[in-house]
Design an enzyme around this catalytic site. Structure first.
Site, PDB file in Angstrom:
ATOM      1  N   HIS A 138      49.161  73.249  69.411  1.00  0.00           N
ATOM      2  CA  HIS A 138      48.011  73.997  69.871  1.00  0.00           C
ATOM      3  C   HIS A 138      46.832  73.065  69.891  1.00  0.00           C
ATOM      4  CE1 HIS A 138      50.338  77.278  70.386  1.00  0.00           C
ATOM      5  NE2 HIS A 138      49.502  78.232  70.072  1.00  0.00           N
ATOM      6  N   LYS A 546      43.573  89.687  69.786  1.00  0.00           N
ATOM      7  CA  LYS A 546      42.538  89.574  70.826  1.00  0.00           C
ATOM      8  C   LYS A 546      42.494  90.852  71.668  1.00  0.00           C
ATOM      9  CE  LYS A 546      41.853  86.836  74.859  1.00  0.00           C
ATOM     10  NZ  LYS A 546      42.851  87.286  75.744  1.00  0.00           N
TER      11      LYS A 546
END
Length: 883
Positions: A138, A546
């Site tokens: 990431h 999210k």
């Protein structure tokens, strides 16, 4: 406690002093004085002196463009050094290692004291241990590889300086080396100039294996074996290695057009090349060590007359020749040359294992166990853990890419449009084709580039040596046909074995439907026959948070896992849950032990498979000693979760969680999706726009170049809010929901949940951690400096919400202040704040200057841009997590 921390504080201040001398040598006394003034003002501002806080703001606002970069770099580098000192502290005999008796021993003693657990039950649980750590690139590992190497060396110096018995001249030499390393770091650019390619990311992963895991894994197994012998009188079988490493670097193409089939093929070869390289070094050591003559008749028969004089060496030299031939062939392949496979090419782990194990058995039988259990045993364990592929890779692709490929194919064949079919029609078509003996793909078909890429990737999987690819993960999986489609594409590529295909459920709706999808799949006879009693399912943490906020997401994750466990148990299927956690709280990150014990009962029966992301890889596996400690923590937690599972959930608690979930999700979405001011506020109050400029990872920050919050990836979304210290995704909605339930007269019930239910207490603990890192005066300063006045009321509203949330969390946890039960984390955050605060103030100033210049149509000042990048990296280091 204080004594322990005095060692950390003295190391931190010593490193800070050396950094100060470096800055003075490089830039002169006046810059060092400027940095010192800012540090003192920051310390006093933290202690509550408002006049000094004001002076801090003014001083940083008045820096000239020439002073920006040195000041930003000074505080950023200091935080990197503080992290290094803290990392050393966690393994130092004077630090946490001293007060943290061996975690495995503690777990085994706890288990032995349970009257209902026999030693045999504990042994069986140990033997079924399975831990697979999936390293992902990431884009959150901000620190460059070259600086990481220097920090590893700083760590080694701290370790040697800790030795009381070193002579003065040695001490002076070590201090000189420290000064050199810190000077080298200061004169190295900490921001990458170019984005890393997927191959660069994979090489970063291999560097972690070489520098840390290669030594860390055998050390961990020795530690585990020692504790088992001591506590249970039980020796680990040689072939038992419960830990594996997999990587997404070079395999994860979800939203990353830079990861192609060719890249995956290249990374697979590179990984095998690195494995031969590391095993060659091991075998070289064994060639020189295993000079013994006495051997069993079996070993002598294996080596024949030719090798009878030094049978062990003979076998090792043979193995060395095969490794060298394999390496040469792989090297040629990497250069694009097509060579015939050499005789003795190593493709399977058994080929490495057999000669080594033959030596091991012979040494044991001839009374040389002490030699067998030395370097040879470590190498055998590396073969089991890393083997010929070194790290296996996962392939990850988004479900719509498979649907589009099949749609294009069915249209070409004139049998309709797969994309527009109902789910029932899709399944009927897929099952018919999966059962068919004829190929589906026409020979002369010329698909589009996108479809070609999907087919080529399946081709790479089919051609790769079995065992080098671990699983195919389907992101945004929503239906049974999403899973069947991948099986069909793999069948068409000619795959000769059953590849684990794992659907990834990652939005709130998908998590809620996960059990229905898997139930339908398990009712298909063809599918049951294929999977041979094993199923992997991936749970997405970051996208669900999210989508719905952290409280609703974590409850949906819990319920999805709980339902899947029960469904698979009933169907007699061994379920492996694959957790896509991130490093930060908003992406499901939590201290490993707490996180594992807070999962539903039975969730670790099929072992633990979890992603280790970006910057967390360095914090948890950056040194062999830290690797031992991280793997031991996981081991203790898995054993405890499997043998002492949490009690079944009370119905009343379930109802409260349902209520908390609905209230928090409504509030979260009310702001993030429905408030028209929210996106403009987010864009101006955080460095979200500027983050795209950082050359962090190979993957774009957005799924689509335009669009609001929903098109942003979860990582930049969290990264941006971490930078301005509001930490919004990690708490928004949670406290309001708790407050509402308290007002309904259920506070005592919430307190009981906090006391008796690990899932709930972990949620509250994570909220406390976020609140301890958040900072409302800094968030307010960003608003004043960067946000249009018309949007100020929204910022104030959000900050007031956080203040209320903190009160309600403390009331339920019965604490007078945040992090009361983890004082060392609170201490660590306070220590950093003095250095992180100036970076935050400076960042707001830099964003202001940069945006002002853009507004006036001026070219951006490179000094401002560079300093901005440094503050982003520095704050990430200060917060100890990025996205």
């Amino acid at each position: 406690m204080n004594e322990q921390y005095s060692a950390l504080r003295s190391n931190v201040s010593m490193l800070g002093k050396v950094l100060g001398e470096t800055i003075k040598d490089a830039l002169g006394e006046h810059i060092l004085e400027r940095v010192e003034t800012i540090r003192k003002l920051s310390k006093s501002s933290r202690a509550g002196n408002d006049a000094n806080r004001q002076e801090l703001l003014t001083t940083l606002q008045n820096l000239s463009n020439d002073e920006l970069l040195p000041v930003a770099r000074a505080f950023s580098q200091f935080l990197n050094l503080a992290n290094t000192a803290e990392q050393y502290h966690s393994i130092s005999p004077k630090g946490e290692a001293a007060s943290n008796p061996e975690v495995i021993a503690r777990t085994l003693r706890k288990l032995k004291n349970q009257p209902e657990l026999s030693e045999d039950t504990i042994k069986k649980a140990v033997e079924s241990l399975s831990l697979e750590l999936v390293l992902t690139a990431h884009p959150t590992e901000i620190t460059r590889r070259t600086l990481i190497h220097k920090m590893v060396e700083v760590n080694a110096c701290l370790k040697q300086l800790d030795n009381k018995d070193i002579a003065d001249y040695e001490h002076n030499q070590l201090m000189r080396r420290l000064r050199q390393l810190i000077a080298q770091s200061w004169h190295t650019d900490e921001i990458r100039k170019l984005r890393p390619s997927p191959v660069d990311e994979a090489k970063w992963g291999f560097a972690v294996v070489e520098n840390s895991l290669w030594q860390g894994v055998p050390n961990y197994l020795r530690e585990l074996n020692e504790q088992l012998e001591e506590n249970l009188g039980y020796k680990l079988p040689v072939e038992f290695v419960p830990v594996r490493f997999t990587s997404w670097m070079g395999g994860d193409r979800d939203g990353n057009p830079n990861v192609t089939a060719d890249i995956t093929r290249h990374v697979l070869l590179l990984s095998r090349w690195k494995a031969t390289d590391l095993f060659l070094k091991d075998i070289q050591v064994l060639v020189s060590e295993l000079s013994m003559v006495e051997a069993t008749p079996e070993l002598l028969a294996l080596v024949g007359e030719e090798g009878a004089a030094e049978p062990y060496r003979y076998l090792m030299k043979n193995l060395r020749s095969r490794l060298m031939a394999t390496q040469a062939w792989l090297e040629a392949r990497l250069k694009g040359e097509e060579l015939p496979k050499p005789e003795g090419l190593l493709t399977q782990n058994e080929e490495l294992w057999e000669p080594l194990y033959a030596c091991y058995q012979s040494l044991q039988a001839c009374g040389m166990g002490i030699i067998a259990n030395g370097d040879l045993l470590d190498t055998l364990r590396r073969v089991k853990c890393f083997g010929v592929p070194l790290v296996r890779i996962d392939i990850r692709q988004e479900s719509t890419r498979h649907t589009e490929a099949l749609g294009e194919l069915t249209r070409y064949l004139g049998i309709g449009d797969y994309e527009s079919w109902s789910e029932a029609d899709k399944q009927a078509f897929l099952i018919r084709e999966l059962n068919s003996k004829r190929p589906l793909l026409p020979r002369n078909w010329q698909p589009s580039a996108e479809t070609r890429e999907v087919l080529d990737t399946c081709q790479v999987i089919a051609e790769a040596p079995q065992g080098s690819i671990a699983a195919y993960v389907i992101s945004m999986a929503k239906t049974p046909s999403d899973v069947l489609a991948v099986h069909l594409l793999l069948k068409e590529a000619g795959i000769g074995f059953a590849m684990p295909v794992a659907p990834l459920f990652e939005t709130l709706d998908d998590l809620n439907n996960a059990n229905d999808v898997m139930t339908q799949l398990l009712n298909i006879d063809w599918y049951r026959g294929l999977i041979q009693g094993k199923q992997m399912v991936m749970i997405g943490y970051s996208d669900s948070a999210k989508d719905a906020g952290v409280m609703a997401a974590s409850w949906a994750q819990y319920q999805a896992q709980d339902a899947l466990i029960k469904t698979c148990e009933k169907a007699g299927i061994e379920l492996t849950l694959f957790h896509g956690r991130g490093g930060s709280i908003g992406r499901g990150g939590a201290p490993a032990h707490a996180a594992l014990l807070s999962q539903p009962p039975g969730s670790l029966k099929g072992g633990l498979r979890v992603t280790e992301q970006g910057e967390m890889i360095r914090f948890k596996y950056g040194l062999p000693e830290i690797t031992v400690s991280s793997l031991s923590l996981y081991t203790g937690a898995i054993l405890e979760a499997n043998l002492l599972p949490p009690p079944e959930l009370k119905e009343s608690w379930r109802r409260i969680m349902d209520e908390l979930s609905v209230i928090s999700c409504d509030l979260y979405r009310g702001y993030v999706r429905e408030n028209k001011d929210f996106v403009p506020y987010f864009r101006s109050a955080t460095p979200e726009q500027e983050l795209g400029k950082l050359p962090l990872g190979s993957r774009p920050a957005k799924r689509r170049p335009t669009g609001g919050v929903e098109s942003l990836r979860a990582i930049p979304w969290i990264f941006a809010w971490t930078q301005n210290r509001l930490m919004l995704p990690a708490w928004l909605g949670a406290g309001t929901a708790l407050q509402k339930v308290v007002e309904d007269g259920k506070q005592s019930e919430l307190e009981a949940m906090c006391r008796d239910w690990p899932f709930f207490s972990t949620r509250l603990g994570m909220l406390e951690m976020v609140f301890a890192k958040a900072d409302l005066w800094l968030a307010e300063y960003y608003d004043q400096r960067l946000v249009d006045k018309a949007l100020w009321p929204l910022g104030k509203e959000l900050r007031n919400l956080q203040e209320e949330d903190i009160k309600v969390v403390l009331a339920i946890a019965n604490d007078s202040h945040l992090m009361a039960d983890l004082p060392w984390i609170a201490e660590s955050i306070q220590l950093r704040n003095i250095y992180t605060d100036p970076l935050n103030v400076l960042q707001a100033e830099l964003l202001h200057r940069s945006r002002q210049a853009e507004k006036e149509g001026q070219e951006p000042d490179p000094r401002v841009e560079q300093a901005l990048m440094v503050t982003i990296a520095g704050i990430a280091a200060g917060m100890r997590n990025t996205g």
